[in-house]
Design an enzyme around this catalytic site. Structure first.
Site, PDB file in Angstrom:
ATOM      1  CE  LYS A 111     -14.466  26.088 -47.276  1.00  0.00           C
ATOM      2  NZ  LYS A 111     -14.470  24.832 -47.977  1.00  0.00           N
ATOM      3  CE  LYS A 192      -7.897  25.902 -46.558  1.00  0.00           C
ATOM      4  NZ  LYS A 192      -8.236  24.561 -46.846  1.00  0.00           N
ATOM      5  CE  LYS A 195      -9.863  20.602 -53.765  1.00  0.00           C
ATOM      6  NZ  LYS A 195     -10.742  20.774 -52.623  1.00  0.00           N
TER       7      LYS A 195
HETATM    8  N1  AQP Z   1      -3.334  24.741 -47.861  1.00  0.00           N
HETATM    9  C1  AQP Z   1      -3.376  23.514 -47.395  1.00  0.00           C
HETATM   10  N2  AQP Z   1      -2.280  22.968 -46.806  1.00  0.00           N
HETATM   11  C2  AQP Z   1      -2.301  21.697 -46.340  1.00  0.00           C
HETATM   12  N3  AQP Z   1      -3.384  20.875 -46.440  1.00  0.00           N
HETATM   13  C3  AQP Z   1      -4.490  21.356 -47.019  1.00  0.00           C
HETATM   14  N4  AQP Z   1      -5.705  20.817 -47.267  1.00  0.00           N
HETATM   15  C4  AQP Z   1      -6.485  21.750 -47.889  1.00  0.00           C
HETATM   16  N5  AQP Z   1      -5.802  22.897 -48.050  1.00  0.00           N
HETATM   17  C5  AQP Z   1      -4.551  22.695 -47.520  1.00  0.00           C
HETATM   18  C6  AQP Z   1      -6.092  19.450 -46.945  1.00  0.00           C
HETATM   19  O1  AQP Z   1      -6.479  18.806 -48.158  1.00  0.00           O
HETATM   20  C7  AQP Z   1      -7.488  17.848 -47.884  1.00  0.00           C
HETATM   21  C8  AQP Z   1      -8.653  17.996 -48.845  1.00  0.00           C
HETATM   22  O2  AQP Z   1      -9.271  19.260 -48.687  1.00  0.00           O
HETATM   23  P1  AQP Z   1     -10.729  19.521 -49.232  1.00  0.00           P
HETATM   24  O3  AQP Z   1     -10.744  19.512 -50.692  1.00  0.00           O
HETATM   25  O4  AQP Z   1     -11.670  18.576 -48.647  1.00  0.00           O
HETATM   26  O5  AQP Z   1     -11.203  20.902 -48.750  1.00  0.00           O
HETATM   27  P2  AQP Z   1     -10.606  22.046 -47.961  1.00  0.00           P
HETATM   28  O6  AQP Z   1      -9.935  21.611 -46.722  1.00  0.00           O
HETATM   29  O7  AQP Z   1     -11.687  23.033 -47.763  1.00  0.00           O
HETATM   30  O8  AQP Z   1      -9.497  22.514 -48.971  1.00  0.00           O
HETATM   31  P3  AQP Z   1      -9.560  23.581 -50.085  1.00  0.00           P
HETATM   32  O9  AQP Z   1      -8.541  23.252 -51.065  1.00  0.00           O
HETATM   33  O10 AQP Z   1      -9.479  24.917 -49.463  1.00  0.00           O
HETATM   34  O11 AQP Z   1     -10.957  23.374 -50.794  1.00  0.00           O
HETATM   35  P4  AQP Z   1     -12.168  24.335 -50.937  1.00  0.00           P
HETATM   36  O12 AQP Z   1     -11.607  25.626 -51.448  1.00  0.00           O
HETATM   37  O13 AQP Z   1     -13.045  23.649 -51.927  1.00  0.00           O
HETATM   38  O14 AQP Z   1     -12.789  24.481 -49.602  1.00  0.00           O
HETATM   39  C9  AQP Z   1      -7.897  18.044 -46.419  1.00  0.00           C
HETATM   40  O15 AQP Z   1      -7.258  17.056 -45.630  1.00  0.00           O
HETATM   41  C10 AQP Z   1      -7.349  19.397 -46.085  1.00  0.00           C
HETATM   42  O16 AQP Z   1      -7.025  19.497 -44.709  1.00  0.00           O
END
Ligand code: AQP
Length: 330
Positions: A111, A192, A195
């Site tokens: 990140k 993966k 968001k």
């Molecule tokens: N691609 C994925 N497959 C399975 N699980 C996923 N999680 C995130 N992406 C995947 C799980 O969703 C939960 C919430 O995630 P988060 O919003 O706290 O942040 P993150 O893990 O950083 O997910 P994002 O969507 O990629 O968000 P951004 O882009 O904002 O950083 C967690 O349990 C995560 O494991």
């Protein structure tokens, strides 16, 4: 009943990875465990964000979680910043964590790469995450695979604190699903679904209407050949098979048999139909709930009160064992 804690950032509406990797397990856990689900808005301050959008994004995410089946009477659903003990405990854990272990976090590396300016908060993110869980004596943390390393750090901090100051925290365990722990971006099959970091066409959003789903599924990257089977050299087809398998609760080998010789077109059309059927009731419920945002806000307020009643005794104990004076009564 185990104490379950998990969180999600209000960085946008949930995508299919959030839904299949985390939220669907939160929903089933509500029936069997003592669950807290937290919208971790303080975490979303660690990277640049739109101030004017954060409040709405927080309420929209709460609406999406309720629409996905989180029941505020069975689980505690709340917003992190509304329980101030999270920040207080994070500071104390900062004094237990080391720079070396935080510097090894791969999510920080990915990140922060390519950014001109990196906040201390982004570096410190896993410590706040540890505080989130330890504050509630969380025992089980359902997360996607991307959080595995942060969970290890959280356990290390709990054990180190308990050894240094005496038994204070439960030592949490990650609960990572066998299927759906890493849903991949449909255009970049080595990344993966995310968001903030993914491709628009490769990310399925909870509120995508059928027309948009069609565009995304039909243009999903597949592989040369026409075999519908899960294999390391077929990451695109494997990703679609996994989604199909989860949303229809059909074992993967059954799907491989069903689509033997069928070709990608037929397979993709069925994935699309299955996904539309899976998301439709969630989207309908979202529309109902979104008509009354004040009620969503009230549910979050009740959740914060319940969360605080669990957080305060932990902080009293923490203050005591580390040698601080008790906090004055509120
Ligand atoms: N691609 C994925 N497959 C399975 N699980 C996923 N999680 C995130 N992406 C995947 C799980 O969703 C939960 C919430 O995630 P988060 O919003 O706290 O942040 P993150 O893990 O950083 O997910 P994002 O969507 O990629 O968000 P951004 O882009 O904002 O950083 C967690 O349990 C995560 O494991």
């Amino acid at each position: 009943m185990a104490r379950v804690f998990s969180g999600i950032q209000p960085t946008g509406q949930p995508h299919l990875g959030n839904l299949l990797g985390a939220i669907r397990h939160w929903v089933t856990d509500q029936d069997e465990h003592d669950c807290l689900y937290c919208i971790v808005d303080l975490h979303s301050l660690t990277v640049p964000y739109e101030v004017a959008e954060l409040r709405d994004a927080t309420l929209e995410l709460a609406t999406a979680l309720l629409a996905s089946g989180i029941d505020p009477d069975r689980a505690i659903l709340f917003v992190q910043s509304q329980v101030r003990e999270h920040s207080e405990l994070a500071w104390i854990l900062n004094c237990v964590a080391t720079m070396g272990e935080l510097g090894r976090m791969t999510q920080f590396k990915s990140k922060s790469s390519g950014r001109d300016s990196i906040s201390v908060g982004l570096f410190d993110y896993p410590v706040l995450q540890a505080a989130d869980v330890l504050l509630y004596q969380g025992e089980r943390v359902p997360v996607g695979d991307d959080q595995r390393q942060h969970l290890e750090l959280m356990r290390d901090l709990a054990l180190r604190f308990n050894t240094r100051y005496g038994e204070t925290f439960a030592v949490p365990e990650a609960s990572i699903p066998k299927a759906g722990a890493r849903i991949m971006d449909l255009q970049q099959t080595d990344a993966k679904m995310s968001k903030t970091g993914g491709t628009e066409l490769g990310t399925i959003w909870l509120l995508d209407p059928p027309g948009r789903l069609k565009k995304k599924i039909m243009s999903a990257v597949t592989d040369s050949g026409s075999d519908v089977r899960a294999a390391p050299d077929k990451p695109g087809v494997t990703a679609l098979l996994e989604i199909h398998s989860i949303v229809t609760a059909t074992p993967l080998p059954v799907l491989e048999d069903r689509y033997a010789g069928a070709g990608y077109g037929t397979f993709k059309r069925d994935v699309l139909d299955a996904l539309v059927a899976y998301l439709e009731p969630i989207q309908a419920r979202y529309a109902e709930l979104a008509a009354d945002p004040a009620e969503v806000g009230r549910a979050l307020g009740r959740g914060a009160d319940r969360a605080r009643s669990l957080a305060v005794p932990t902080m009293e104990r923490v203050r005591d064992v580390i040698g601080l004076l008790p906090a004055p009564a509120a």
